[in-house]
Write a protein that holds these residues in place. Structure first.
Motif, PDB file in Angstrom:
ATOM      1  N   LYS A 171       0.828  -1.206   0.000  1.00 51.42           N
ATOM      2  CA  LYS A 171       0.000   0.000   0.000  1.00 51.42           C
ATOM      3  C   LYS A 171       0.864   1.258   0.000  1.00 51.42           C
ATOM      4  O   LYS A 171       0.387   2.353  -0.301  1.00 51.42           O
ATOM      5  CB  LYS A 171      -0.901   0.011   1.242  1.00 51.42           C
ATOM      6  CG  LYS A 171      -1.919  -1.106   1.269  1.00 51.42           C
ATOM      7  CD  LYS A 171      -2.948  -0.942   0.170  1.00 51.42           C
ATOM      8  CE  LYS A 171      -4.122  -1.909   0.330  1.00 51.42           C
ATOM      9  NZ  LYS A 171      -3.749  -3.324   0.186  1.00 51.42           N
ATOM     10  N   ALA A 172       2.141   1.063   0.357  1.00 51.50           N
ATOM     11  CA  ALA A 172       3.060   2.210   0.362  1.00 51.50           C
ATOM     12  C   ALA A 172       4.478   1.712   0.145  1.00 51.50           C
ATOM     13  O   ALA A 172       4.827   0.591   0.514  1.00 51.50           O
ATOM     14  CB  ALA A 172       2.964   2.965   1.681  1.00 51.50           C
ATOM     15  N   TYR A 173       5.283   2.595  -0.478  1.00 50.61           N
ATOM     16  CA  TYR A 173       6.709   2.325  -0.683  1.00 50.61           C
ATOM     17  C   TYR A 173       7.499   3.428   0.006  1.00 50.61           C
ATOM     18  O   TYR A 173       7.182   4.613  -0.123  1.00 50.61           O
ATOM     19  CB  TYR A 173       7.057   2.293  -2.175  1.00 50.61           C
ATOM     20  CG  TYR A 173       6.279   1.264  -2.956  1.00 50.61           C
ATOM     21  CD1 TYR A 173       6.722  -0.051  -3.050  1.00 50.61           C
ATOM     22  CD2 TYR A 173       5.078   1.606  -3.596  1.00 50.61           C
ATOM     23  CE1 TYR A 173       5.993  -1.011  -3.756  1.00 50.61           C
ATOM     24  CE2 TYR A 173       4.350   0.662  -4.303  1.00 50.61           C
ATOM     25  CZ  TYR A 173       4.806  -0.640  -4.378  1.00 50.61           C
ATOM     26  OH  TYR A 173       4.094  -1.577  -5.079  1.00 50.61           O
ATOM     27  N   VAL A 174       8.511   3.030   0.742  1.00 55.34           N
ATOM     28  CA  VAL A 174       9.380   3.988   1.406  1.00 55.34           C
ATOM     29  C   VAL A 174      10.781   3.809   0.821  1.00 55.34           C
ATOM     30  O   VAL A 174      11.392   2.745   0.962  1.00 55.34           O
ATOM     31  CB  VAL A 174       9.421   3.765   2.936  1.00 55.34           C
ATOM     32  CG1 VAL A 174      10.333   4.794   3.593  1.00 55.34           C
ATOM     33  CG2 VAL A 174       8.014   3.829   3.517  1.00 55.34           C
ATOM     34  N   PHE A 175      11.269   4.838   0.148  1.00 58.69           N
ATOM     35  CA  PHE A 175      12.585   4.745  -0.494  1.00 58.69           C
ATOM     36  C   PHE A 175      13.662   5.184   0.493  1.00 58.69           C
ATOM     37  O   PHE A 175      13.594   6.272   1.074  1.00 58.69           O
ATOM     38  CB  PHE A 175      12.615   5.584  -1.768  1.00 58.69           C
ATOM     39  CG  PHE A 175      11.671   5.075  -2.824  1.00 58.69           C
ATOM     40  CD1 PHE A 175      12.019   3.985  -3.610  1.00 58.69           C
ATOM     41  CD2 PHE A 175      10.416   5.666  -3.008  1.00 58.69           C
ATOM     42  CE1 PHE A 175      11.135   3.496  -4.573  1.00 58.69           C
ATOM     43  CE2 PHE A 175       9.537   5.178  -3.957  1.00 58.69           C
ATOM     44  CZ  PHE A 175       9.894   4.095  -4.744  1.00 58.69           C
ATOM     45  N   VAL A 176      14.645   4.307   0.704  1.00 61.34           N
ATOM     46  CA  VAL A 176      15.713   4.553   1.675  1.00 61.34           C
ATOM     47  C   VAL A 176      17.060   4.288   1.008  1.00 61.34           C
ATOM     48  O   VAL A 176      17.146   3.653  -0.051  1.00 61.34           O
ATOM     49  CB  VAL A 176      15.551   3.644   2.915  1.00 61.34           C
ATOM     50  CG1 VAL A 176      14.296   4.009   3.688  1.00 61.34           C
ATOM     51  CG2 VAL A 176      15.528   2.169   2.514  1.00 61.34           C
TER      52      VAL A 176
END
Length: 489
Positions: A461-466
């Motif tokens: 439902k969400a992507y967190v780019f790190v």
């Protein structure tokens, strides 16, 4: 039986054979190895320590580590190897919990402990050698292994001499062969799997190479492989990824690598295929945990070379039984996912001074691993996730590893870790932390990739780019850290 007799046997039969190297520098032959360990044992006895005492080791990888381990065992005592990257207070807690009578430490580890407990350096312990190896029963404690403790205080896993004998002999039957012409490189922490695998290489009279860096450096590793030849090593999957990238980027072919045993964390098919394509058939995979050290399953070299069953962790090692159970303890059929349970002589007798945790983990002779998986009709085990990592969204069970496998096939995804986040609508929702190779990835790119490969309800439902995925010193992803980050937002 005392596992240190394997060193005694080698010293008698092949005393002049090379044993330990620090980088390319020869440290000692097997006769010298035995003598130094005997002097370590003699020093422990002279200080008043007795068989059954626990002796902690808080050191980075070094030739003295091997001397300390075998010296402790020769004296009939139990080693408590501690992760060298822990804070002094964390190490101090382990030493206190283990009731260790002494801690061997050097350098920054010794400095970190100065305000916590009294420590000595290994060379300060040396004294007149003991006349021989102290006899031990198979159920005598040999190694007190403390779990990583990412969700609370670590637990001390009791590993006996008998368990280590089973694991060592099973290695030769189920994993790989070792000869006196081989060399093992300690690139992973010796407080963990790399140290446990020292035993089979001592039993077979192989060479032991401790890198000057004291750890994993891709260039140093490949240089050592080319120099020594027939090189073995135990490596975490994250180390494999770094090694493959370095070798590809610098035109290195892995000359001299004979066996790379992979374990200690999820091994993704895309990473294994990339390494196999570059280095050739030098890989094996094992599955184990501290409670059943290094010895639950093995995926053999020939399976990996033939690109067969690459999504599995292999079949049960010799003397091990595996079953899959549901939440009620019912045994499931092949193909049905549930908790992996293990039985055999390699299973721990229990946690150190922790009967409640022991009772939850050991049930009627079976170890509840906390890992979720399924067996196929050929007895190959596929791990789908840790039970605590499973996400339940809208009443559907979702295994993060399945999503991670798919996302890693996207050409611009370097690393990924999937966790669950609390949701009022769904109970939990899927969130993916992603490291991009180019920095140009967008949510829509990954959405399209997921929808083309997995069911819609599994799509993040969400992507967190790190820029990086947090890991502990063994290369395991710290999903607790990722969950905490989500809870703060």
């Amino acid at each position: 039986m005392n596992i240190a007799t394997w060193l005694e046997d080698q010293a008698r039969a092949r005393g002049s054979a090379t044993a330990i190297f620090h980088g390319r520098t020869h440290v000692c032959d097997y006769a010298g190895f035995y003598d130094r360990a005997a002097r370590m044992a003699g020093g422990l006895v002279a200080r008043g320590h007795r068989p059954g005492d626990r002796v902690a080791i808080f050191m980075g990888n070094h030739p003295d580590y091997l001397i300390a381990l075998f010296g402790i065992w020769m004296a009939g005592m139990a080693a408590v190897p501690i992760n060298a990257r822990l804070h002094g207070k964390e190490a101090g807690w382990i030493i206190e919990n283990a009731g260790a009578s002494l801690c061997l430490a050097t350098g920054e580890q010794a400095e970190a402990l100065k305000c916590v407990v009294e420590v000595v350096e290994p060379h300060e312990v040396m004294a007149e050698p003991v006349p021989g190896v102290t006899p031990c029963k198979p159920d005598a404690l040999a190694w007190l292994f403390y779990t990583s403790g990412t969700t609370g205080r670590p637990k001390g896993v009791q590993i006996t001499h008998g368990m280590l004998r089973v694991v060592t002999e099973s290695y030769l039957v189920s994993v790989d062969q070792v000869t006196s012409e081989d060399a093992t490189l300690y690139a992973a922490p010796m407080s963990h799997g790399a140290g446990l695998y020292a035993l089979v290489h001592v039993m077979c009279g192989a060479r032991h190479v401790v890198p000057v860096s004291g750890g994993f450096d891709p260039e140093e590793l490949l240089d050592m492989a080319a120099y020594f030849g027939r090189l073995h090593l135990f490596a975490a999957p994250t180390m494999l990824v770094r090694l493959t990238r370095f070798a590809r980027g610098h035109g290195r072919d892995g000359q001299g690598l004979r066996s790379v045993v992979l374990g200690g964390g999820p091994l993704y098919e895309a990473d294994l295929r990339a390494a196999l394509d570059h280095f050739g058939p030098v890989f094996l995979q094992i599955y184990g945990q501290g409670e059943a050290p290094m010895g639950i399953t093995a995926l053999r070299r020939e399976d990996i070379a033939a690109e067969r069953k690459l999504t599995t962790v292999g079949q049960a090692q010799a003397g091990v039984s595996i079953r899959i159970t549901d939440v009620s303890g019912n045994i499931l059929k092949p193909g049905e996912s549930g908790e992996v349970e293990v039985s055999g002589d390699l299973v721990m007798p229990g946690y150190w001074q922790n009967p409640d945790a022991t009772a939850k983990t050991l049930r009627a002779g079976w170890l509840k691993t906390g890992d979720m998986g399924h067996l196929d009709n050929d007895g190959y085990l596929t791990l789908v996730d840790r039970s605590k990592d499973m996400i339940i969204s809208g009443g559907q069970n979702i295994y993060p590893r399945e999503i991670e496998e798919v996302l890693l096939t996207h050409p611009d995804v370097a690393e990924v870790s999937v966790v669950g986040r609390a949701s009022n609508a769904w109970g939990e929702e899927v969130v993916a932390f992603v490291v991009s190779r180019t920095g140009g990835l967008e949510d829509a790119d990954l959405d399209a990739h997921c929808l083309a490969n997995i069911a819609r309800f599994k799509r993040p439902k969400a992507y967190v780019f790190v820029t990086e995925i947090p890991k502990n010193s063994y290369g395991k992803v710290l999903k607790t850290v990722l969950r905490e980050r989500l809870s703060r937002n």
